[in-house]
Write a protein that holds these residues in place. Structure first.
Motif, PDB file in Angstrom:
ATOM      1  N   SER A   1       0.820  -1.218   0.000  1.00  0.00           N
ATOM      2  CA  SER A   1       0.000   0.000   0.000  1.00  0.00           C
ATOM      3  C   SER A   1       0.853   1.268   0.000  1.00  0.00           C
ATOM      4  O   SER A   1       0.324   2.368  -0.132  1.00  0.00           O
ATOM      5  N   GLY A   2       2.165   1.093   0.173  1.00  0.00           N
ATOM      6  CA  GLY A   2       3.059   2.247   0.206  1.00  0.00           C
ATOM      7  C   GLY A   2       3.110   2.937   1.556  1.00  0.00           C
ATOM      8  O   GLY A   2       3.722   3.991   1.698  1.00  0.00           O
ATOM      9  N   ARG A   3       2.500   2.326   2.561  1.00  0.00           N
ATOM     10  CA  ARG A   3       2.504   2.912   3.904  1.00  0.00           C
ATOM     11  C   ARG A   3       3.658   2.336   4.713  1.00  0.00           C
ATOM     12  O   ARG A   3       4.007   1.174   4.557  1.00  0.00           O
ATOM     13  N   LYS A   4       4.196   3.168   5.588  1.00  0.00           N
ATOM     14  CA  LYS A   4       5.260   2.708   6.474  1.00  0.00           C
ATOM     15  C   LYS A   4       4.615   2.154   7.740  1.00  0.00           C
ATOM     16  O   LYS A   4       3.848   2.834   8.409  1.00  0.00           O
ATOM     17  N   LEU A   5       4.910   0.905   8.052  1.00  0.00           N
ATOM     18  CA  LEU A   5       4.362   0.265   9.235  1.00  0.00           C
ATOM     19  C   LEU A   5       5.246   0.572  10.436  1.00  0.00           C
ATOM     20  O   LEU A   5       6.439   0.288  10.434  1.00  0.00           O
ATOM     21  N   ASP A   6       4.654   1.168  11.464  1.00  0.00           N
ATOM     22  CA  ASP A   6       5.335   1.451  12.724  1.00  0.00           C
ATOM     23  C   ASP A   6       4.707   0.526  13.762  1.00  0.00           C
ATOM     24  O   ASP A   6       3.634   0.811  14.294  1.00  0.00           O
ATOM     25  N   MET A   7       5.362  -0.621  14.018  1.00  0.00           N
ATOM     26  CA  MET A   7       4.741  -1.648  14.841  1.00  0.00           C
ATOM     27  C   MET A   7       5.726  -2.271  15.817  1.00  0.00           C
ATOM     28  O   MET A   7       6.869  -2.541  15.480  1.00  0.00           O
ATOM     29  N   GLY A   8       5.235  -2.511  17.024  1.00  0.00           N
ATOM     30  CA  GLY A   8       5.950  -3.319  18.003  1.00  0.00           C
ATOM     31  C   GLY A   8       5.446  -4.744  17.860  1.00  0.00           C
ATOM     32  O   GLY A   8       5.055  -5.164  16.776  1.00  0.00           O
ATOM     33  N   LYS A   9       5.392  -5.496  18.955  1.00  0.00           N
ATOM     34  CA  LYS A   9       4.908  -6.886  18.869  1.00  0.00           C
ATOM     35  C   LYS A   9       3.450  -6.963  18.438  1.00  0.00           C
ATOM     36  O   LYS A   9       3.084  -7.822  17.664  1.00  0.00           O
ATOM     37  N   ALA A  10       2.611  -6.090  18.968  1.00  0.00           N
ATOM     38  CA  ALA A  10       1.194  -6.102  18.608  1.00  0.00           C
ATOM     39  C   ALA A  10       0.626  -4.694  18.492  1.00  0.00           C
ATOM     40  O   ALA A  10      -0.541  -4.522  18.215  1.00  0.00           O
ATOM     41  N   CYS A  11       1.445  -3.702  18.695  1.00  0.00           N
ATOM     42  CA  CYS A  11       1.001  -2.310  18.704  1.00  0.00           C
ATOM     43  C   CYS A  11       1.368  -1.629  17.385  1.00  0.00           C
ATOM     44  O   CYS A  11       2.541  -1.523  17.051  1.00  0.00           O
ATOM     45  N   VAL A  12       0.341  -1.172  16.673  1.00  0.00           N
ATOM     46  CA  VAL A  12       0.558  -0.421  15.440  1.00  0.00           C
ATOM     47  C   VAL A  12       0.348   1.046  15.785  1.00  0.00           C
ATOM     48  O   VAL A  12      -0.739   1.453  16.190  1.00  0.00           O
ATOM     49  N   ARG A  13       1.418   1.819  15.663  1.00  0.00           N
ATOM     50  CA  ARG A  13       1.351   3.242  15.975  1.00  0.00           C
ATOM     51  C   ARG A  13       1.073   4.026  14.692  1.00  0.00           C
ATOM     52  O   ARG A  13       1.635   3.714  13.639  1.00  0.00           O
TER      53      ARG A  13
END
Length: 141
Positions: A94-106
């Protein structure tokens, strides 16, 4: 929910309302929406899960307004790791940058999320399966 959402700036309220709508639309049967742990949570009723180690209902997902970002907690990704590669791939495509921990999507704005990928993960874990996964994870501790 109105009280929780009403306390935040309009832009964040709109974003969290949109994510909430996606979660509610794809949430498998049996989960309840509540305000717990200072956020909107989607959880297994204690009547269904039985006694838990902390007396709290197991949480499949949650939405929170943090100081510097909003957060979507997707415990389905944590308890079913096989879901994560497709989730990451959807964000990349989708061209989006994923900012994620173990289960947290910021995320800072609604456009930062791939809502189709979110919907797929939320829908992927039926309540009874989640109960078993949560019990299994706790037994391993």
């Amino acid at each position: 929910m109105a009280g929780y959402l009403g306390e935040m700036p309009p832009e964040r309220r709109r974003a969290l309302k949109a994510v909430r709508a996606v979660v509610l639309e794809h949430l498998p049967d049996g989960y309840l929406e509540a305000v717990n742990w200072g956020m909107i949570s989607y959880e297994v009723p204690l009547a269904a899960s039985g006694k838990t180690y902390n007396g709290k209902p197991p949480m499949l997902a949650a939405l929170a307004n943090q100081k510097r970002h909003m957060a979507l907690y997707l415990c389905g990704l944590y308890c079913r790791p096989a879901l994560e590669p497709d989730f990451r791939k959807a964000f990349a495509e989708s061209g989006r940058k994923l900012d994620m921990g173990k289960a947290c999507v910021r995320f800072r704005a609604l456009d930062d999320l791939d809502l189709k990928a979110v919907a797929k993960v939320v829908a992927a874990v039926p309540m009874q399966e989640f109960i078993e996964l949560a019990r299994s994870a706790h037994r391993k501790r």
